[in-house]
Design an enzyme around this catalytic site. Structure first.
Site, short mmCIF file in Angstrom:
data_model
loop_
_atom_site.label_atom_id
_atom_site.label_comp_id
_atom_site.label_asym_id
_atom_site.label_seq_id
_atom_site.Cartn_x
_atom_site.Cartn_y
_atom_site.Cartn_z
N LYS A 12 -31.73 77.62 9.19
CA LYS A 12 -32.66 76.27 9.38
C LYS A 12 -32.71 75.70 7.72
CE LYS A 12 -36.32 78.00 6.63
NZ LYS A 12 -35.85 77.57 5.24
N PRO A 113 -25.33 82.07 4.77
CA PRO A 113 -25.56 82.87 3.32
C PRO A 113 -26.83 83.31 3.17
CG PRO A 113 -24.57 80.64 3.20
CD PRO A 113 -25.21 80.64 4.69
N GLY A 117 -32.13 80.34 0.90
CA GLY A 117 -33.22 79.35 1.56
C GLY A 117 -32.88 78.81 2.90
N LEU A 118 -32.04 79.50 3.57
CA LEU A 118 -31.63 78.90 4.92
C LEU A 118 -32.18 80.08 5.88
CD1 LEU A 118 -27.69 78.24 3.91
CD2 LEU A 118 -29.74 76.60 4.28
N GLY A 120 -31.53 83.01 6.81
CA GLY A 120 -30.80 84.04 7.30
C GLY A 120 -31.46 85.43 7.88
N ASP A 155 -41.03 82.85 8.50
CA ASP A 155 -39.90 81.93 9.05
C ASP A 155 -39.37 82.27 10.28
OD1 ASP A 155 -40.03 80.22 6.76
OD2 ASP A 155 -38.11 81.11 5.89
#
Ligand code: C5P
Length: 311
Positions: A12, A113, A117-118, A120, A155
């Site tokens: 995201k 990665p 900040g994605l 994962g 998240d």
């Protein structure tokens, strides 16, 4: 009895992230538009045949680079495989909820990665919950799995809905928004890892003025207005992460100078993304920052969340 299941889960980005303030429980109240993107981790969950040696030891987790090669073996070597891993926490939360032990091996093929900040780690936790639900035929609804996921990380619930969503609270309350279409996006990660708690703590000592951009982003998405969405992007953590890690500021500046229509930090970083008109523009911008970043992927928005793959 089903022996294994394969789950696919997207990364995201945050199209907006407004921090409203610190909370008594140590978290921050926020309002954020989250967007799934087509950059996936794939998890294969296999039942471990019932054996006393594996009881109470948590899941066996194995990590390997995914098909895109965005996660090197070296980058994966820093991920803990013990009870602090988000997958272990997810399995434990499921065991506590159901009172059933889940002896399971989880193979993760990672393209999202790490510490980027994605989300994962949160994506993998959601995939693990979804996988156990499937493998043991538990019949939990998406909302029940999201509620359980919120115990693992703020998240995690998003991934049970995916697409485009408004996250409130500490990020765990999700309301689906209209998916604007398969917009193109360049995602880049500078060569450093950022600790989310560190950035939120630093935020508390930073002169605060919220960019208050969520309403603008929602309006642009509802209207399907790409240009207006690009202008509305914003993240209150961006000045904090940029000031602590100057390379993040350089990547943002370089993308803007190179003509990116809309540029923003994702989560607490260090990943930065640019919304782009076309894959070609994405490739051009990628060339403009290639010397500064470790990972650069041109991809598209994704309308889905965590999904079981029929393989
Ligand atoms: O929920 P999660 O475990 O992903 O959060 C990691 C850390 O990030 C929290 O312990 C907290 O320090 C910070 N955080 C926060 N406010 C949020 C989400 C995370 O302060 N809304």
């Amino acid at each position: 009895m089903q022996k294994s299941v394969t789950i696919c889960v997207p990364a995201k980005v945050n199209l907006s992230l407004d921090v409203l303030g610190p909370r008594p429980d140590g978290y921050h109240e926020l309002v954020s538009v989250m967007q799934a993107i087509r950059l996936y981790d794939t998890l294969v969950l296999e039942r471990i045949p019932d054996h006393p040696a594996v009881k109470g030891h948590g899941p066996v987790i194995e990590l390997a680079p995914g098909p895109l090669g965005t996660c090197s073996q070296e980058a994966l070597s820093v991920v803990p495989l013990d009870e602090t891993n988000h997958i272990s926490k997810a399995v434990r939360a499921m065991e506590n909820k159901t009172g059933t032990p889940f002896p399971v091996r989880v193979k993760v093929f990672k393209d999202i990665p790490v510490a980027a900040g994605l989300a994962g780690g949160s994506a993998d936790a959601a995939a693990a919950i979804c996988g156990l639900n499937e493998l043991w035929g538990l019949g939990l609804s998406r909302q029940e799995m999201a509620d359980l996921g919120s115990e693992v990380g703020s998240d995690v619930p998003f991934f049970f809905f995916g697409g485009t969503a408004l996250a409130t609270g500490r990020g765990e309350h999700i309301r689906q928004l209209r998916y604007p279409g398969d917009w193109h996006i360049l995602v880049v990660k500078p060569p450093l890892s950022v600790s989310t708690p560190f950035i939120y703590k630093a935020y508390d000592h930073y002169p605060q003025c919220s960019s208050d951009c969520t309403q603008g982003v929602i309006a642009a998405l509802e209207a399907g207005d790409f240009v207006s969405a690009c202008r509305s992007l914003g993240n209150d953590l961006q000045p904090v992460t940029s000031s602590h890690f100057p390379i993040v500021a350089r990547v943002l500046a370089r993308l803007k100078e190179a003509g990116a229509p809309g540029v923003c930090l994702s989560g607490s970083g260090p990943s930065v993304y640019a919304l782009v008109d076309s894959p070609e523009q994405g490739q051009d911008l990628r060339s403009a920052v290639e010397d500064l970043v470790e990972v650069a992927v041109v991809t598209k928005f994704c309308s889905l969340g965590v999904e079981t793959l029929c393989v």
